[in-house]
Design a protein around this motif. Structure first.
Motif, short mmCIF file in Angstrom:
data_model
loop_
_atom_site.label_atom_id
_atom_site.label_comp_id
_atom_site.label_asym_id
_atom_site.label_seq_id
_atom_site.Cartn_x
_atom_site.Cartn_y
_atom_site.Cartn_z
N ASN A 280 0.78 -1.23 -0.01
CA ASN A 280 0.21 -0.19 -0.01
C ASN A 280 0.87 1.37 -0.14
OD1 ASN A 280 -2.42 1.61 0.03
ND2 ASN A 280 -2.46 1.62 2.41
N GLN A 281 1.77 1.14 0.87
CA GLN A 281 2.83 2.44 0.93
C GLN A 281 3.37 2.47 -0.58
OE1 GLN A 281 5.22 1.46 4.08
NE2 GLN A 281 3.82 2.25 5.77
N SER A 282 4.05 1.42 -1.06
CA SER A 282 4.68 1.57 -2.20
C SER A 282 3.74 2.06 -3.39
CB SER A 282 5.13 0.12 -2.86
OG SER A 282 5.99 -0.27 -1.75
N MET A 283 2.53 1.57 -3.12
CA MET A 283 1.45 1.94 -4.32
C MET A 283 1.12 3.65 -4.38
SD MET A 283 0.80 -0.39 -6.32
CE MET A 283 -0.34 0.30 -7.22
N LYS A 284 1.13 3.88 -3.01
CA LYS A 284 1.14 5.45 -2.60
C LYS A 284 2.35 6.26 -3.17
CE LYS A 284 -1.98 5.31 1.16
NZ LYS A 284 -2.10 5.36 2.69
N GLU A 285 3.34 5.63 -3.22
CA GLU A 285 4.69 6.50 -3.51
C GLU A 285 4.55 6.58 -5.15
OE1 GLU A 285 7.88 4.37 -1.94
OE2 GLU A 285 7.83 5.21 0.16
N LEU A 286 4.11 5.30 -5.48
CA LEU A 286 4.24 5.26 -7.20
C LEU A 286 3.17 6.23 -7.64
CD1 LEU A 286 4.66 3.69 -9.97
CD2 LEU A 286 3.01 2.11 -9.31
N ASN A 287 2.03 6.21 -7.10
CA ASN A 287 0.98 7.31 -7.11
C ASN A 287 1.53 8.58 -7.30
OD1 ASN A 287 -1.37 8.04 -8.11
ND2 ASN A 287 -2.29 8.22 -6.00
N GLU A 288 2.21 8.98 -6.23
CA GLU A 288 2.85 10.51 -6.30
C GLU A 288 3.92 10.55 -7.51
OE1 GLU A 288 4.92 10.51 -2.36
OE2 GLU A 288 2.72 10.60 -1.32
N THR A 289 4.57 9.52 -7.68
CA THR A 289 5.64 9.64 -8.81
C THR A 289 4.95 9.73 -9.96
OG1 THR A 289 7.13 8.24 -7.59
CG2 THR A 289 7.23 8.35 -10.07
N VAL A 290 3.85 9.12 -10.51
CA VAL A 290 2.94 9.10 -11.69
C VAL A 290 2.30 10.65 -11.66
CG1 VAL A 290 0.88 8.22 -12.94
CG2 VAL A 290 2.67 6.81 -11.86
N GLU A 291 1.96 11.13 -10.46
CA GLU A 291 1.67 12.35 -10.49
C GLU A 291 2.66 13.51 -11.09
OE1 GLU A 291 -0.24 13.11 -6.68
OE2 GLU A 291 -2.07 12.16 -7.17
N GLN A 292 3.75 13.26 -10.51
CA GLN A 292 4.86 14.08 -10.79
C GLN A 292 5.15 13.82 -12.21
OE1 GLN A 292 8.32 13.21 -8.17
NE2 GLN A 292 7.30 13.94 -6.45
N LEU A 293 5.23 12.69 -12.70
CA LEU A 293 5.29 12.33 -14.04
C LEU A 293 4.51 13.01 -15.03
CD1 LEU A 293 6.79 11.10 -16.34
CD2 LEU A 293 5.51 8.86 -16.15
N SER A 294 2.98 13.01 -14.68
CA SER A 294 2.15 13.84 -15.33
C SER A 294 2.39 15.25 -15.40
CB SER A 294 0.74 13.47 -14.70
OG SER A 294 -0.31 14.23 -15.24
N ILE A 295 2.70 15.76 -14.24
CA ILE A 295 3.05 17.35 -14.21
C ILE A 295 4.18 17.46 -15.28
CG2 ILE A 295 4.00 19.23 -12.73
CD1 ILE A 295 2.36 17.67 -10.42
N SER A 296 5.29 16.72 -15.22
CA SER A 296 6.13 16.95 -15.87
C SER A 296 6.07 16.77 -17.41
CB SER A 296 7.43 15.96 -15.70
OG SER A 296 7.86 15.97 -14.23
N VAL A 297 5.26 15.92 -17.76
CA VAL A 297 4.79 15.69 -19.08
C VAL A 297 4.03 16.96 -19.48
CG1 VAL A 297 3.33 14.38 -20.87
CG2 VAL A 297 4.87 13.29 -19.23
N SER A 298 3.23 17.44 -18.49
CA SER A 298 2.41 18.55 -18.88
C SER A 298 3.25 19.82 -19.24
CB SER A 298 1.27 18.95 -17.94
OG SER A 298 0.59 17.89 -17.71
N GLY A 299 4.27 19.97 -18.53
CA GLY A 299 5.35 21.03 -18.61
C GLY A 299 6.00 20.86 -19.91
N ILE A 300 6.39 19.41 -20.38
CA ILE A 300 7.08 19.34 -21.60
C ILE A 300 6.11 19.60 -22.84
CG2 ILE A 300 7.88 17.61 -23.20
CD1 ILE A 300 8.71 16.04 -20.87
#
Length: 841
Positions: free
Chosen positions: A565-585
């Motif tokens: 559960n903790q790993s999935m939460k961290e993954l979710n945060e990473t994906v959110e960051q990835l989404s933000i980065s892609v949006s920035g790109i």
């Protein structure tokens, strides 16, 4: 899971079967003996009463017949005299001679007969010769040797004499001017021992004084009297009880001679049947005349008017044949009845022949005919209920109602109502008999207590016998019950030990009866219970171990799910960051041409970030693989738990089978108890004890059945709990399988993310290497950036799903852990309950 505890009813005070049997049987025995004794007494009383009534009826009829015969005999004599007088036609001199011949002829009418005519002339019988009375001695004493100076008197059988009769035995000796009378056996009547002197002259109308000195060796009684042996022992001086002591006393008595002169009176000392055999000493016996009248003095004759109006004359005028009058008082003051009848003579005058019979004499005859012990009789005139004859002379001529006696009054009422059957009246069994040819009723009675005297003695003997029988039966019953109950008592101790959980006990009996069969069945039951408890104990241990293993696995699974559960939460945060980065790109791509330099720098930063993302994605992929492996392990553990639970269910089914066998044994024991009850009922009284034993055996079988039912309830509850665990384990397996599928989908999504990130990395690398061509490829970069933004949004969405699945997995892991804890508690409770039983090594 919590187990409901049954409330145990507090047992009452313990009462042994022996006490119960004695408490039941002894009252029954006492009641039976009492009822039998009572019935015997009632039946005996009824039989004795019936026999007494028959005897009384026979007796009273015999008395009536005897009285009728006696009356008829006298009437025949009177009738014969009447016929002679009517046939012979005597003159006055001949008539007087004829009447004189009847004077003293018959003791029933000692004064003979008399005749009266209608003028009142009376012809009476006269004594042929006056009795010659001897005179007293010089001292005026009519007793010969009254001072006992002549000790040869007894030896010569003159004057004083000693008589014995009716079982009496005694001796007499004259010494020192007194006679000593030693009694060996007192006999059955007062005259059984009798010291007498006869030949005493008794003169009519004279008064005599009797005196004597007497004492005894100890206090006792005797009777004295003066009788007339020639006149049916009529008493001149009534029998009188004399109280003697050890001191010499002088006793004096007086009486008047009211009968005709008697030359043979007799002085009597009666020492029999007085309750003592102590020796009596008598001296100075003296009889002297204190007052008298000249012999030969004639009484004044009745006047003619009195003769005509007399009872006997008036009654005789109405009779052709001789008959008896009612009781009346004659001129001499005596209570008499008269036999009278009218004479046919040639003179033309009416003559009546009559003879007086004293009611005292009739009373003697009436009571002399009584044939039952202690019975009495009296004669009643039924016209006016007047008593004609009775042992109590004071009642003669009185009406039954005038006696003041309740019994006499009751008899009078029955006579008036003509209720003349044998009946018990005021404690007296009474019979009635009509005297034929008269208006007389003979009433004979005997006290009921006399009739039932022997019966009362028999009743006392029967009560004593009944009491002894009860005591003997009590002893026998106590021993028999002790012998019969002893095996049951031992068996009861064994069952009590079994109830307390101790199955190390043994039953030892060699009998071949129902108790022996029951003991052997209990022994088999103990052996089966030992095996069953041992098996349950083993299963409980295995279940406890498996529950502990399941608990450990569930804890591990819970820990892994939390990590996931903790790993999935961290993954979710990473994906959110990835989404933000892609949006920035994407935003930066529109200004790519202007910010090439910045884009290069940013590209380098993006390349660095992409490298970190690749590493994180690689870790996420590894973590998801670890979660998949952990879920597989949990799945395997749950399957093992399911197999263990199946084994527990099979063990509980074996327990159910064993309790079924015990139930069959209990049913067989109950059937044996029923058969024993039936056989005991057929045995009747002899089987009453075995009926109670069979009942207790039935109760024992019922208790065993209830224990088996209790075990079945426990096993069913365990099976129910096991079923719940199985259902929950199956649900856990399904949830784990579902989670495994989701995790596999997550792994595949991570692979896609990893490949996409890798592609993005390559593109960025190409972007950096071809920065100079950015302008030419700006549109392509914008398009690619838009695709990357869409992919990032899709990855974010997939990451949210993975987080939800991880939360669900963690919740299921907690449920499995909770169920494992409950299974562990159930295993511990089963182990605790089984630990109560003792089965030895």
């Amino acid at each position: 899971m919590k187990k409901k505890k049954e409330r145990q009813k507090k047992p009452g005070k313990f009462i042994s079967i022996k006490t119960k049997l004695l408490g039941i049987i002894l009252p029954v025995v006492i009641i039976i003996v009492t009822v039998l004794t009572g019935l015997s007494y009632v039946v005996s009383k009824s039989v004795i009463k019936e026999n007494a009534q028959e005897l009384l009826e026979t007796s009273v009829k015999g008395q009536g017949s005897d009285i009728e015969a006696w009356l008829n005999q006298n009437l025949k004599s009177f009738q014969a005299a009447k016929q002679t007088l009517e046939q012979m036609n005597f003159n006055e001199r001949q008539l007087q001679t004829f009447l004189n011949a009847y004077h003293g002829f018959d003791s029933n009418y000692p004064n003979g007969m008399y005749i009266a005519d209608s003028d009142g002339t009376l012809y009476c019988a006269e004594a042929a010769q006056e009795a010659v009375l001897r005179g007293p001695d010089d001292n005026g004493n009519y007793i010969n040797n009254g001072g006992f100076s002549d000790d040869r008197d007894l030896a010569d059988d003159t004057d004083w004499q000693l008589f014995t009769a009716e079982g009496g035995k005694a001796s007499a000796k004259i010494k020192n001017n007194e006679v000593s009378i030693a009694t060996e056996q007192e006999g059955t009547v007062d005259y059984s021992v009798q010291f007498v002197q006869a030949g005493l002259p008794m003169k009519k109308g004279s008064t005599y004084k009797v005196s004597f000195d007497a004492y005894a060796l100890a206090d006792r009684t005797m009777k004295i009297g003066i009788s007339a042996p020639d006149r049916d022992y009529k008493r001149y001086l009534e029998d009188t009880v004399v109280e003697l002591t050890s001191e010499k006393q002088t006793f004096q008595y007086e009486f008047t001679m009211e009968d005709e002169n008697d030359v043979n009176g007799r002085m009597e000392f009666n020492l029999g049947a007085c309750g003592s055999t102590d020796t009596v000493m008598i001296s100075n016996v003296f009889i002297q005349m204190t007052a008298g009248e000249e012999a030969g003095e004639e009484s004044s004759k009745s006047s003619p008017d009195k003769v005509i109006k007399s009872e006997w004359f008036q009654s005789g005028l109405s009779r052709v044949n001789m008959g008896f009058t009612n009781a009346y008082t004659n001129e001499e003051g005596e209570q008499v009845i008269s036999a009278c009848g009218m004479l046919r003579t040639a003179s033309g005058k009416v003559h009546v022949l009559s003879a007086d019979m004293s009611l005292d004499k009739v009373s003697v005859y009436v009571n002399s005919f009584v044939k039952m012990e202690d019975a009495e009789a009296f004669l009643v005139n039924i016209e006016d209920n007047t008593i004609l004859a009775s042992r109590d002379t004071s009642l003669i001529s009185k009406s039954l109602d005038e006696t003041g006696n309740d019994y006499m009054k009751a008899v009078g009422k029955r006579i008036l109502k003509n209720e003349l059957s044998i009946a018990e009246i005021n404690g007296n069994m009474t019979g009635f008999e009509k005297i034929e040819g008269t208006d007389w009723m003979l009433v004979s009675y005997v006290p009921s207590k006399t009739v039932f005297h022997d019966l009362n003695n028999i009743r006392n003997i029967m009560l004593l016998f009944g009491l002894v029988s009860v005591l003997v039966l009590t002893g026998l019953l106590e021993r028999i019950i002790h012998i019969v109950i002893s095996p049951i008592k031992k068996l009861t101790d064994v069952i009590k030990s079994m109830t307390d959980g101790d199955f190390t006990v043994h039953t030892q009996t060699k009998s071949n009866d129902e108790i022996g069969v029951m003991s052997r069945c209990v022994e088999k039951f103990i052996a089966a219970m030992r095996d069953m408890i041992a098996s349950i104990n083993n299963v409980s241990g295995i279940l406890h171990n498996q529950a502990d293993s399941s608990k450990d696995v569930s804890v591990q699974m819970l820990s892994a799910s939390i990590t996931q559960n903790q790993s999935m939460k961290e993954l979710n945060e990473t994906v959110e960051q990835l989404s933000i980065s892609v949006s920035g790109i994407a935003e930066s791509a529109t200004t790519l041409a202007i910010l090439v330099t910045e884009t290069r720098d940013d590209g380098e930063g993006v390349s660095s970030k992409m490298n970190e993302t690749v590493e994180i994605s690689q870790k996420g992929k590894v973590a998801m693989q670890d979660v998949s492996v952990a879920m597989q392990n949990i799945n395997n553990s749950v399957r093992k738990l399911q197999l263990a639970i199946d084994a527990v269910e099979k063990a509980s089914e074996e327990i159910t089978n064993i309790t079924g066998v015990i139930g069959s044994i209990a049913d067989e024991t109950s059937l044996l108890s029923l058969n024993a009850s039936i056989e005991a009922a057929r045995a009747g009284e002899a089987g009453r004890g075995f009926t109670v034993v069979a009942t207790e055996i039935g109760k024992l079988a019922q208790t065993s059945m209830e224990s088996v039912q209790h075990i079945d309830d426990l096993v069913l509850e365990i099976k129910s709990s096991i079923g719940d665990v199985i259902n929950q384990a199956n649900d856990s397996v399904d949830n784990i399988n579902n989670s495994n599928i989701l995790i596999e989908n997550a792994v595949e999504t991570f692979d896609i993310i990893f490949e996409n990130i890798d592609t993005v990395g390559n593109l960025i690398h190409q972007m950096i290497t071809k920065v100079d061509k950015v302008e030419d490829e700006a549109r392509n970069v914008a398009a690619i950036s838009e695709e990357q933004a869409a992919s990032a949004e899709e990855i974010a969405s997939s990451s949210d799903v993975l987080v939800d699945q991880a939360n669900s997995l963690m919740s299921n892991s907690e449920t499995v852990t909770k169920e494992s804890n409950e299974l562990t508690n159930s295993a511990e409770e089963l182990s605790t309950q089984i630990g109560v039983f003792k089965i030895g090594n």
